[in-house]
Design a protein around this motif. Structure first.
Motif, mmCIF file in Angstrom:
data_model
loop_
_atom_site.group_PDB
_atom_site.id
_atom_site.type_symbol
_atom_site.label_atom_id
_atom_site.label_comp_id
_atom_site.label_asym_id
_atom_site.label_seq_id
_atom_site.Cartn_x
_atom_site.Cartn_y
_atom_site.Cartn_z
ATOM 1 N N SER A 192 0.831 -1.211 0.000
ATOM 2 C CA SER A 192 0.000 0.000 0.000
ATOM 3 C C SER A 192 0.862 1.255 0.000
ATOM 4 O O SER A 192 0.552 2.244 -0.678
ATOM 5 N N ASP A 195 2.094 1.758 -3.501
ATOM 6 C CA ASP A 195 1.015 2.271 -4.352
ATOM 7 C C ASP A 195 0.805 3.764 -4.128
ATOM 8 O O ASP A 195 0.628 4.535 -5.090
ATOM 9 N N ILE A 196 0.809 4.182 -2.874
ATOM 10 C CA ILE A 196 0.591 5.597 -2.552
ATOM 11 C C ILE A 196 1.739 6.446 -3.088
ATOM 12 O O ILE A 196 1.531 7.527 -3.661
ATOM 13 N N GLN A 198 3.727 5.764 -5.612
ATOM 14 C CA GLN A 198 3.644 5.823 -7.072
ATOM 15 C C GLN A 198 2.545 6.775 -7.521
ATOM 16 O O GLN A 198 2.712 7.528 -8.477
ATOM 17 N N ARG A 199 1.403 6.738 -6.826
ATOM 18 C CA ARG A 199 0.283 7.597 -7.211
ATOM 19 C C ARG A 199 0.610 9.063 -6.978
ATOM 20 O O ARG A 199 0.217 9.931 -7.767
ATOM 21 N N LYS A 200 1.325 9.366 -5.925
ATOM 22 C CA LYS A 200 1.672 10.750 -5.609
ATOM 23 C C LYS A 200 3.026 11.179 -6.193
ATOM 24 O O LYS A 200 3.442 12.319 -5.975
ATOM 25 N N LYS A 201 3.701 10.250 -6.874
ATOM 26 C CA LYS A 201 4.992 10.527 -7.495
ATOM 27 C C LYS A 201 5.991 11.092 -6.484
ATOM 28 O O LYS A 201 6.624 12.121 -6.683
ATOM 29 N N ARG A 277 10.473 -0.205 -6.160
ATOM 30 C CA ARG A 277 9.011 -0.232 -6.051
ATOM 31 C C ARG A 277 8.423 -1.354 -6.903
ATOM 32 O O ARG A 277 7.525 -2.072 -6.470
ATOM 33 N N THR A 281 6.511 -4.670 -5.301
ATOM 34 C CA THR A 281 5.130 -4.959 -5.679
ATOM 35 C C THR A 281 4.999 -6.361 -6.244
ATOM 36 O O THR A 281 4.055 -7.100 -5.911
ATOM 37 N N THR A 412 -5.813 -2.619 -1.166
ATOM 38 C CA THR A 412 -4.732 -3.472 -1.662
ATOM 39 C C THR A 412 -5.087 -4.940 -1.521
ATOM 40 O O THR A 412 -4.888 -5.744 -2.439
#
Length: 602
Positions: A192, A195-196, A198-201, A277, A281, A412
């Motif tokens: 998780s 994921d966070i 990657q989403r927020k770069k 990352r 994953t 997740t």
């Protein structure tokens, strides 16, 4: 400077002149025989200004000044002259610190002593209530120097802590690779986090105390999970941080960090940021999918906690009832958890909780004399009864309101379970198609390698002709009948092409030295594969999806590099031929399973 030293300095200053000289240069009031006040002039004061000052301070007895200020001259000019030219020492009021006379600079200062009256003004030497101005200034200077020393000590201590914290963070970055897999809860939290990020770069997450959500069941559990992940070397504290975020021992060394106050990143030992990352994953995703039962149990734990939170909040927010009694909270949690194991969905449990709360409140309104908390306890009982009654009955699903927190790990876990179910379905479909393909009759045949195939095909060129073409720089165009074959690229894509056999070999062999090797797949025996020889092993040429497909087809040699092709053979000949419809469907199913196991999205 201490009190005794100031007293000695005052006494030495007073003994530098003889009594006769003192009487000549001192200006004593009211007289020299019983002086009560002395006017002390600054250097280079004119006789005219001295006269104004002496008139200003003159008195016959305490309590009454000899002249009013207006009688001496213009008020403003007189006061300015007195202020710039002199001050007065009260000879009978001595400082408790230096034993010197108390100094005043105006008649207002005299009134402020509260002694300016005939019966109050001392005629003998008396210790004053407060320090003189010189002692006050010395004390202020001493306090300032002390504060400066304390500030410098604090600065040095803070700098030492900064250096210790920096060294500690560098040591954390140099820790070894994790020695084992994390627990299911820790792994879900780690995935998780990735994921966070990657989403927020971004490369960090936190500090935890600034997040508007929780990763696990609660903020307290988040702290424990992060502590465990740090101890297992999966994550690492990072900057920005202050010395207040670290815990120090008495000798100034760092004991640890306050987990909620500092940002966190993946441990540097895991590799480069982007690759780390991706690898985490894939690695942890496969581990969690292989332990799907434990992941599903964790989902039930999270959803049961959310259902309890909803029921408790509904009673408090909507009906203004007391919260669920503490001794009934475990009952509510276990009831919801049992219902989830039996197949109820979270939306159905929310509907049941809403109905149970409404019924309990209605019962409380028509039942007098209830104690606080009875209605909330009755709501928990109603939930259990309704779950038992609604087995095998249709139940509507209600949406969870926004005020109920949704842990990040829940999404997740649900995604991984969905991937697991899809993989199981694809694997089942693949095994069915594989079994059907194996049922095709195939005579026993000997395969002497790809070069044996070339002997019976006039369009295939021999090794000698290949070498001649290479020496001459010629490239022969593919010829012969076209076949339909499958090609799995290093990117993990499955493609179907129709081309001559030479074209298939060229496409596969181009990743290496132009030579291919045939793989005889044990099951099903009607499908074979070509792999390139002498391919440079690298991350760009690796083909994990094709490797996994070959393992599904009972070939465990690998790993192989570059594109890999699959083609059919007949029951009576070894030459490549077109894939049948069922064979293509089998390879599609194998590809779907392999992509999931390789951590790629379908």
């Amino acid at each position: 400077m201490g009190k005794r030293q100031r007293r000695r300095n005052r006494q030495q200053k007073q003994t530098r002149t003889t009594p006769k000289q003192q009487a000549q240069c001192r200006h004593l009031i009211p007289n020299t025989e019983h002086p009560l006040l002395e006017v002390v002039f600054k250097p280079d004061v004119s006789d005219e200004d001295k006269a104004i000052c002496l008139d200003y301070w003159s008195f016959a007895e305490p309590g009454t000044w000899a002249y009013k200020v207006a009688e001496i001259g213009p008020t403003t000019a007189v006061l300015r002259t007195v202020k710039e030219s002199c001050h007065a020492d009260l000879l009978t009021m001595v400082c408790p610190d230096c034993a010197g006379p108390k100094s005043i600079h105006s008649r207002s200062d005299m009134a402020a002593t509260r002694r300016w009256a005939p019966d109050l003004f001392p005629h003998e030497e008396t210790v004053s209530g407060g320090s003189c101005r010189d002692c006050q200034a010395a004390a202020a200077e001493e306090d300032a120097q002390k504060a400066q020393r304390v500030a410098e000590e604090h600065r040095q201590q803070n700098q030492a802590r900064v250096d210790a914290a920096s060294s500690w963070l560098q040591e954390q970055e140099g820790r070894a690779f994790p020695s084992g897999y994390p627990s299911v809860v820790n792994a879900l939290t780690l995935v998780s986090m990735v994921d966070i990020m990657q989403r927020k770069k971004t490369e960090t997450i936190g500090p935890l105390q600034t997040l508007s959500y929780s990763l696990t069941a609660s903020a307290e559990v988040d702290v424990e999970v992060f502590r465990s992940l740090h101890q297992e070397r999966w994550i690492c504290p990072t900057l920005p941080a202050t010395t207040g975020d670290f815990a120090f021992d008495d000798d100034g060394t760092v004991r640890g960090v306050y987990i909620k106050q500092i940002p966190w990143s993946l441990a540097p030992a895991l590799g480069s940021k982007t690759a780390a990352r991706r690898e985490i994953t894939s690695l942890l995703g496969r581990m969690l999918i292989s332990r799907a039962d434990e992941v599903r149990h964790q989902v039930h734990n999270l959803q049961a906690g959310m259902a309890v939170t909803y029921l408790d909040g509904l009673l408090i927010r909507t009906y203004q009832e007391e919260p669920i009694p503490e001794h009934r909270l475990p009952d509510a949690y276990e009831t919801f958890q049992g219902a989830l194991r039996e197949g109820f969905t979270l939306g159905q449990l929310i509907a049941i909780a809403w109905s149970a709360a409404a019924a309990a409140v209605a019962w409380g309104q028509r039942t007098p004399g209830l104690k606080p908390g009875n209605v909330s306890a009755a709501a928990v009982t109603n939930v259990g009864r309704r779950i038992g009654f609604l087995h095998d009955r249709r139940i509507e699903e209600y949406d969870l309101p926004n005020w109920v927190a949704r842990p990040a790990t829940l999404g997740t876990a649900l995604r991984l379970l969905e991937q697991h179910d899809a993989e199981i379905e694809a694997l089942s479909r693949f095994l069915t198609l594989k079994q059907r393909t194996e049922a095709w009759p195939l005579e026993n045949a000997e395969f002497d390698g790809d070069m044996a195939d070339l002997q019976g095909n006039e369009n295939d060129h021999s090794m000698d002709s290949c070498l001649d073409d290479l020496r001459a720089g010629r490239r022969q165009e593919p010829s012969g009948p076209a076949i339909t074959y499958a090609l799995v690229t290093p990117e993990g894509e499955l493609e179907f092409h129709t081309a001559p056999v030479d074209g298939m070999r060229d496409k596969v062999g181009s990743a290496g030295a132009g030579v291919v090797d045939r793989i005889w797949l044990p099951s099903p025996s009607t499908v074979h594969a070509y792999v390139a020889e002498l391919v440079t092993a690298s991350s760009e040429s690796s083909n994990p999806v094709a490797d996994e497909m070959l393992r599904l087809l009972d070939c465990h040699d690998g790993p192989f590099y570059g594109p890999i092709s699959f083609f059919a053979i007949s029951a009576h000949a070894t030459q490549p031929r077109s894939l049948g419809e069922e064979q293509r469907e089998m390879l599609r199913a194998a590809h779907a399973v392999a992509r999931g196991r390789a951590g790629l999205q379908g």
